[in-house]
Motif scaffolding. Sequence first.
Motif, PDB file in Angstrom:
ATOM      1  N   THR A 164     -50.347  26.497  35.118  1.00 21.47           N
ATOM      2  CA  THR A 164     -50.001  27.916  35.112  1.00 21.47           C
ATOM      3  C   THR A 164     -51.274  28.748  35.060  1.00 21.47           C
ATOM      4  OG1 THR A 164     -47.935  27.479  33.951  1.00 21.47           O
ATOM      5  CG2 THR A 164     -48.761  29.743  33.902  1.00 21.47           C
ATOM      6  N   PHE A 216     -52.939  32.638  34.773  1.00 26.58           N
ATOM      7  CA  PHE A 216     -52.641  33.982  34.283  1.00 26.58           C
ATOM      8  C   PHE A 216     -53.650  34.964  34.856  1.00 26.58           C
ATOM      9  CE2 PHE A 216     -51.291  31.102  30.848  1.00 26.58           C
ATOM     10  CZ  PHE A 216     -49.946  31.430  30.784  1.00 26.58           C
ATOM     11  N   LEU A 244     -55.458  38.039  33.856  1.00 29.75           N
ATOM     12  CA  LEU A 244     -55.749  38.674  32.572  1.00 29.75           C
ATOM     13  C   LEU A 244     -56.540  39.962  32.771  1.00 29.75           C
ATOM     14  CD1 LEU A 244     -56.856  35.515  30.548  1.00 29.75           C
ATOM     15  CD2 LEU A 244     -54.586  36.562  30.623  1.00 29.75           C
ATOM     16  N   SER A 256     -48.704  46.016  32.895  1.00 27.76           N
ATOM     17  CA  SER A 256     -48.761  44.931  31.906  1.00 27.76           C
ATOM     18  C   SER A 256     -47.779  45.154  30.758  1.00 27.76           C
ATOM     19  CB  SER A 256     -50.176  44.807  31.342  1.00 27.76           C
ATOM     20  OG  SER A 256     -50.507  45.955  30.577  1.00 27.76           O
ATOM     21  N   GLU A 294     -47.980  40.804  26.545  1.00 30.67           N
ATOM     22  CA  GLU A 294     -48.243  39.402  26.243  1.00 30.67           C
ATOM     23  C   GLU A 294     -49.747  39.178  26.238  1.00 30.67           C
ATOM     24  OE1 GLU A 294     -45.954  37.412  29.222  1.00 30.67           O
ATOM     25  OE2 GLU A 294     -44.217  37.206  27.890  1.00 30.67           O
ATOM     26  N   LEU A 316     -52.987  36.407  25.621  1.00 24.80           N
ATOM     27  CA  LEU A 316     -53.375  35.002  25.617  1.00 24.80           C
ATOM     28  C   LEU A 316     -54.393  34.773  24.510  1.00 24.80           C
ATOM     29  CD1 LEU A 316     -52.882  32.370  27.204  1.00 24.80           C
ATOM     30  CD2 LEU A 316     -54.949  32.891  28.517  1.00 24.80           C
ATOM     31  N   GLU A 330     -52.515  30.114  24.058  1.00 27.78           N
ATOM     32  CA  GLU A 330     -51.097  30.366  23.809  1.00 27.78           C
ATOM     33  C   GLU A 330     -50.749  31.807  24.146  1.00 27.78           C
ATOM     34  OE1 GLU A 330     -49.742  29.299  19.971  1.00 27.78           O
ATOM     35  OE2 GLU A 330     -50.641  27.299  19.997  1.00 27.78           O
ATOM     36  N   VAL A 331     -49.549  31.977  24.700  1.00 28.75           N
ATOM     37  CA  VAL A 331     -49.050  33.309  25.027  1.00 28.75           C
ATOM     38  C   VAL A 331     -48.325  33.875  23.805  1.00 28.75           C
ATOM     39  CG1 VAL A 331     -47.547  34.659  26.523  1.00 28.75           C
ATOM     40  CG2 VAL A 331     -48.829  32.723  27.460  1.00 28.75           C
ATOM     41  N   LYS A 332     -48.778  35.045  23.353  1.00 28.79           N
ATOM     42  CA  LYS A 332     -48.169  35.682  22.188  1.00 28.79           C
ATOM     43  C   LYS A 332     -47.739  37.099  22.534  1.00 28.79           C
ATOM     44  CE  LYS A 332     -50.771  33.069  18.721  1.00 28.79           C
ATOM     45  NZ  LYS A 332     -51.662  33.163  17.529  1.00 28.79           N
ATOM     46  N   ARG A 333     -46.647  37.527  21.941  1.00 30.81           N
ATOM     47  CA  ARG A 333     -46.146  38.892  22.153  1.00 30.81           C
ATOM     48  C   ARG A 333     -46.727  39.816  21.090  1.00 30.81           C
ATOM     49  NH1 ARG A 333     -39.833  41.049  22.195  1.00 30.81           N
ATOM     50  NH2 ARG A 333     -40.268  43.074  21.237  1.00 30.81           N
ATOM     51  N   ILE A 382     -51.905  39.699  29.475  1.00 34.92           N
ATOM     52  CA  ILE A 382     -51.445  39.071  30.717  1.00 34.92           C
ATOM     53  C   ILE A 382     -50.802  40.132  31.598  1.00 34.92           C
ATOM     54  CG2 ILE A 382     -49.890  37.360  31.701  1.00 34.92           C
ATOM     55  CD1 ILE A 382     -50.192  35.782  29.075  1.00 34.92           C
ATOM     56  N   THR A 401     -48.357  36.118  36.026  1.00 38.83           N
ATOM     57  CA  THR A 401     -48.544  34.665  35.979  1.00 38.83           C
ATOM     58  C   THR A 401     -48.168  34.081  37.336  1.00 38.83           C
ATOM     59  OG1 THR A 401     -46.279  34.315  35.183  1.00 38.83           O
ATOM     60  CG2 THR A 401     -48.008  34.562  33.523  1.00 38.83           C
TER      61      THR A 401
END
Length: 555
Positions: free
Chosen positions: A42, A44, A46, A502, A513, A515, A519-522, A549, A552
């Motif tokens: 995957t 991203f 950014l 975004s 979101e 990175l 890890e993807v975090k909200r 992000i 993707t």
Amino acid sequence: MTKILFQRLIKWVKNNKKIAGITGFFIIIVIVFFVNKIKNNTQFELVEVSRGNINQEISATGKVNPATRIDLQFKNSGKLVLLNAKINNKVRAGQSLAQQDTSMLYAQSSEIKAQIDEAKAQLNSYKAALEAQSAKLEELNKGTRPEEIKIQEIKVENAQILYEDTKTAVVDALLEAYTQSDDAIRNKIDQFFKDAQTQNPKLTFDLTDLQLQRDVEFGRLVVGYDLSLWKNSADKLSISSELLQEVYSTKTHLGKIKQFLNNIALVINNPSNAPSSISQSTIDGWKNSVSTARTNIDAIINKISSAEERMKTSESSLILAENELILKESGTIQEQINAQKAQVKQAEANILLQEAKIKETEASLNKNNAQIREMILTSPANGVISNVDGNIGEIINSNKIIISIIPDGNLQIDVDISEADIVDIEVGQVVKITLDAFGGDVILKGKVAQIEPAETTVGNATYYKTKVLFDNQDKKIKSGMTANIWIKTANKENVLIIPANSIKEKTDKKYVEVLENGEVKRKDIKTGLKGVGGIVEVISGLKEGDKIIVSTEKK
């Protein structure tokens, strides 16, 4: 989709246990392999959260029409304090024509500005505190070396020496205070008293003001008694004494001495009190003695205060040095590191809260200044005044037309502005204009000339008719042409900005979101201005340097 397939496979395995043994296990391995492959492939797109300037614009489309009379009226009721307009007078764009009483609003603006300055000073203090706490955390993470402990021990020794020196200076000042006070009374003041050191001191001459004479003579009795008590405590004074209590007591004694000297000065400096039997040179000597005594007492009061402040500062420095030594000797434990991390987070939170407070206060200032602008009528264009209706001191209602102007030129742009945007539009704002007939590359300039107070309803939407005048009217511009306008309604500098695409929204909450460590975090965010070019201001929820992000894609 992968999750669903995996669940179905598990169900199939349960229902076909005999067949599923080796085959099912093999299939599971294959699925896990491909899931990890998809995950690891995957990509991203950014974007880093950065600081920049943002401009917010409102756009609309209207028609070029023949120019009509422009009516000027205040937005709210208020007292008219300035009217600089007469019928048939020529006016220029931007000329101030009428004003309501803005004194209270100007006072509020000054107060708000002072609050902003104070808040910014506090913000700088919080930033300095964050730097200090971060440095301390870094120090804790490194641990304490023997050399650092030795250096800290030397700091404690030096702080102890300084503290002892400042205590000695305080003792010296307190003793000097008694000496100066005793000299002021017994050597400089008692020369015009008889029986000065008895229970019944008297002036060597009589005053016409008997009450003042009794006050002065009684005052000499009181300070004499006070000096006796003071001497007993001064004889016992040392650096081991409770010096802060001794300072307080000494200041009390000095206060009594100073008040007595002030009363004496009233007596000696009043020509009507001068006895005829005493020469002028003697009286002048008395005046000089009183003046010297008062100067000496004022000087020693200042000296004590300075010595006291230095002693307090040195004591604080000593305590801090000792505590730092204890910390270094005890070494760094995880609890200390965690506690210091909490201090850093608290310092960061203080900065964020203070920045929010500053923005809120600045918004109040902008609102206040906008109200001031609403109370000043300026000519939106060059033209001639055709009507004036108002008098100085009159309370002007919001629906009353005060001044009417026939603008120069023969064309204007009539445009409908939605109710959502009209709140940000003001008369006099600069307008960027393009005409379809000229193409988008030809940019003209103009200004908002008038906003009609009454609304216009089209379908279920509410609009307000707005007039825009050209700054320079080209002869090629014709009535009926389609005009596109842009009005810059707000701008901010050095704010956090991110791309609008975004931002996601769910249950009335905006989020992005991020990175972090793969890890993807909200992260929930609060936004501010929406700028041209698809950028948005971020008020809270992100910090500069965060990687958000935008999109993707799979390899």
